[in-house]
Design an enzyme around this catalytic site. Sequence first.
Site, PDB file in Angstrom:
ATOM      1  N   GLU B 189       0.876  -1.118   0.014  1.00 52.04           N
ATOM      2  CA  GLU B 189      -0.146   0.056   0.099  1.00 52.04           C
ATOM      3  C   GLU B 189       0.760   1.191  -0.052  1.00 52.04           C
ATOM      4  O   GLU B 189       0.507   2.193  -0.788  1.00 52.04           O
ATOM      5  CB  GLU B 189      -0.790  -0.138   1.203  1.00 52.04           C
ATOM      6  CG  GLU B 189      -2.157  -0.985   1.271  1.00 52.04           C
ATOM      7  CD  GLU B 189      -1.998  -2.320   1.540  1.00 52.04           C
ATOM      8  OE1 GLU B 189      -0.491  -2.423   1.935  1.00 52.04           O
ATOM      9  OE2 GLU B 189      -2.752  -3.079   1.354  1.00 52.04           O
ATOM     10  N   HIS B 258      -9.349  -4.970  11.185  1.00 51.83           N
ATOM     11  CA  HIS B 258     -10.162  -4.658   9.906  1.00 51.83           C
ATOM     12  C   HIS B 258     -11.405  -3.830  10.111  1.00 51.83           C
ATOM     13  O   HIS B 258     -12.309  -4.147   8.981  1.00 51.83           O
ATOM     14  CB  HIS B 258     -10.276  -6.105   9.308  1.00 51.83           C
ATOM     15  CG  HIS B 258      -9.354  -6.639   8.857  1.00 51.83           C
ATOM     16  ND1 HIS B 258      -7.971  -7.115   9.641  1.00 51.83           N
ATOM     17  CD2 HIS B 258      -8.702  -7.133   7.601  1.00 51.83           C
ATOM     18  CE1 HIS B 258      -7.249  -7.671   8.914  1.00 51.83           C
ATOM     19  NE2 HIS B 258      -7.609  -7.512   7.585  1.00 51.83           N
TER      20      HIS B 258
END
Lengths: 331, 455
Positions: B189, B258
């Site tokens: 990322e 998450h």
Amino acid sequence: MAARKTTKKSNISAEELTGYYRDMLLIRRFEEKAGQLYGMGLIGGFCHLYIGQEAVVVGLEAATEEGDKRITSYRDHGHMLACGMEPGGVMAELTGREGGLSKGKGGSMHMFSKEKHFYGGHGIVGAQVPLGAGLAFADKYKENGRVTFTYFGDGAANQGQVYETFNMAALWDLPVVFVIENNQYAMGTAQKRSTSTPDLWTRGAAFGIAGEAVDGMDVLAVKAASEKAIAHCRAGKGPYILEVKTYRYRGHSMSDPAKYRTREEVQKVREEKDAIEHVRDLLLQGGHATEDKLKAIDKEIKAVVNQAADFARESPEPALDELWTDIYAEA
Amino acid sequence: MATEILMPALSPTMEEGTLAKWLVNEGDTVSSGDILAEIETDKATMEFEAVDEGVIGKILIAEGTEGVKVNTAIAILVEDGEEVPAEAPAAATAEPAPAAAPAPVAAAAAPAPAAPDTDSSPDWPEGTAMKSQTVREALRDAMAEEMRGDEDVYLMGEEVAEYQGAYKVSQGLLDEFGAKRVIDTPITEHGFAGIAVGAAFGGLKPIVEFMTFNFAMQAIDHIINSAAKTLYMSGGQMGAPMVFRGPNGAAARVAAQHSQDYAAWYMHVPGLKVAMPYSASDAKGLLKSAIRDPNPVIFLENEILYGRAFDVPVMDDFTIPFGKARIWREGSDVTIVSFGIGMQYALEAADKLAEDGISAEVIDLRTLRPVDTGTVIKSIMKTNRCVTVEEGWPRASVGNYISSVIMQEAFDWLDAPVINCTGKDVPMPYAANLEKHALITTDEVIGAVKQVTYR
């Protein structure tokens, strides 16, 4: 004066050598002046000088074509001058004035020029590496044949994002030259104390990226390496790594007490390896220029720098409403 | 010509220092780069180098002198053979910078007018044909339409191409646009966000998909330091026209790493625009606007909402502007303000409250930067009560900001303190019962409304 390595290049013209001398001297005198203005309180915050490393950008720029891009870290004054940005605009940004390249809102570490394809000026160590690969990504996408020089230091070479970028640049054959300006110190940490392997360019091997090391105190050697790297990228062979071994004479920033190296170490490099003195010797020994001619160039450069400094002092501070502009582009 | 050598500032904070030691004597010739003296600052002992060449004509400040103010003349440099001027110069004072032009605008935000001017125009013309579509399909259509219209728009992210999107949002895009414009990235990322920002500097309009915004924390330096700040730092010369999008907030049973809602984090940052749609039509209209916007846009989606169907107008080019809230339901007793999946609780609560005879007005902010507080203020002038609803954590939440604006701009209209309904102040637990308890619930919204309406 101590023996200095002289590259024998018979095909080099007086004009070309004089040009390098002039460009490198401009950076050095500009930086000395910036250091002086900092000392007077006219420049604030962080100010990272490029003195000692001049041959790196001048040699690399010598092989570029119009449209090629460059991006670097916060030690960026030399890169801007070498790609032709106005010394007055750079200096006025250092003093935080309206006439600065970022209207006084960026400062020493954050300047840009769309016209000269200079994409900053980035203050986060290593961040410019994926950004530079992204510029190359855009060029490849547009199929315009351009190459991007992405400069970073030996300190940034230990950042994880550099290797994420190496991977993608190689995977996608991006036309980017990764220039590792190895000045041997990451702030105050010597390379041998921070880095597991001495030859940073070899780190590309893990990703299949070609590269080489080059003497960054020899402008002609840097230019030759730059030509090779650019040719590699333009031929569509993907990225290339140039590790340019150089040396920073001044501190990391203005407030560096320099306790991590000896005065003698710095003095030795200045006396034996100085890039500007090297070209000066080539010019004089090769009969390309006389002492008088070089003196005239010195004078001319001094005038340019003084003019830049005058502009930087006389340009007004930005208007207060500038605080609120350039946050968003008009949709 | 004689010049003064001044006491230098050798750190960003130094105002005075000790002239610890002279390394040159009067009569010495110096050239630029030679070390003249050692100076002790508030932090360290530093070497001070010569800038100009010449001869040290006179030393004005003896070594060992403490408290020497910055810009005091400490020595005089003369040219070879030149006499030192008879009169030693007085200590120099720092030269003031030329004054800036007076600011034509006040720095503080002007108070809002009594009744804010808001855009309450319908999002599509009356009589437009509608079709039912999921949020997932609406997002894909928005990207496909914009990619058809602009060659510079491309999509990159993990599993966006051959896998057809981790949540199938990019389904079919690889087939239509090819591998040049729909690009699978490695799981990096930080790196690919940086490459996308660079590509935006270089003239492209990237759409970066994060598999979830939880993973975008790896990339947040590029989102904020590289994308959001560059337009400002460059004095308006270059910025990052791009979209960072992907699911945000809790899904179901995926636990703490998450499940975070980043709405308040990104809303905090000048230079970013932030959208967090609830319905499919807003997802489509706002994403199309986001892709066209010349600024970096954070587009916060929600996994639970991806499969939910809503009516979407059938139009050739349907967009929703940023900074325009939507009144989902008109009411007179209380204003419920929410966005994203929070709207689900807000609307359910409003239905149930109606059964108890409480009429709630429900506002979907839709975008958080810019944010349409005008529509909220206008509503509060009618209802005199407000509850905000979001899934994120309570401290420094979006609701906190909205409450502060209400206090400043509609204090006299309030009949009760504003209540912020939020997720609980805990990392998201895995156990089903605990997770349910950690999230905001419809009952909590109803309870808050009853509290502000004194029922």
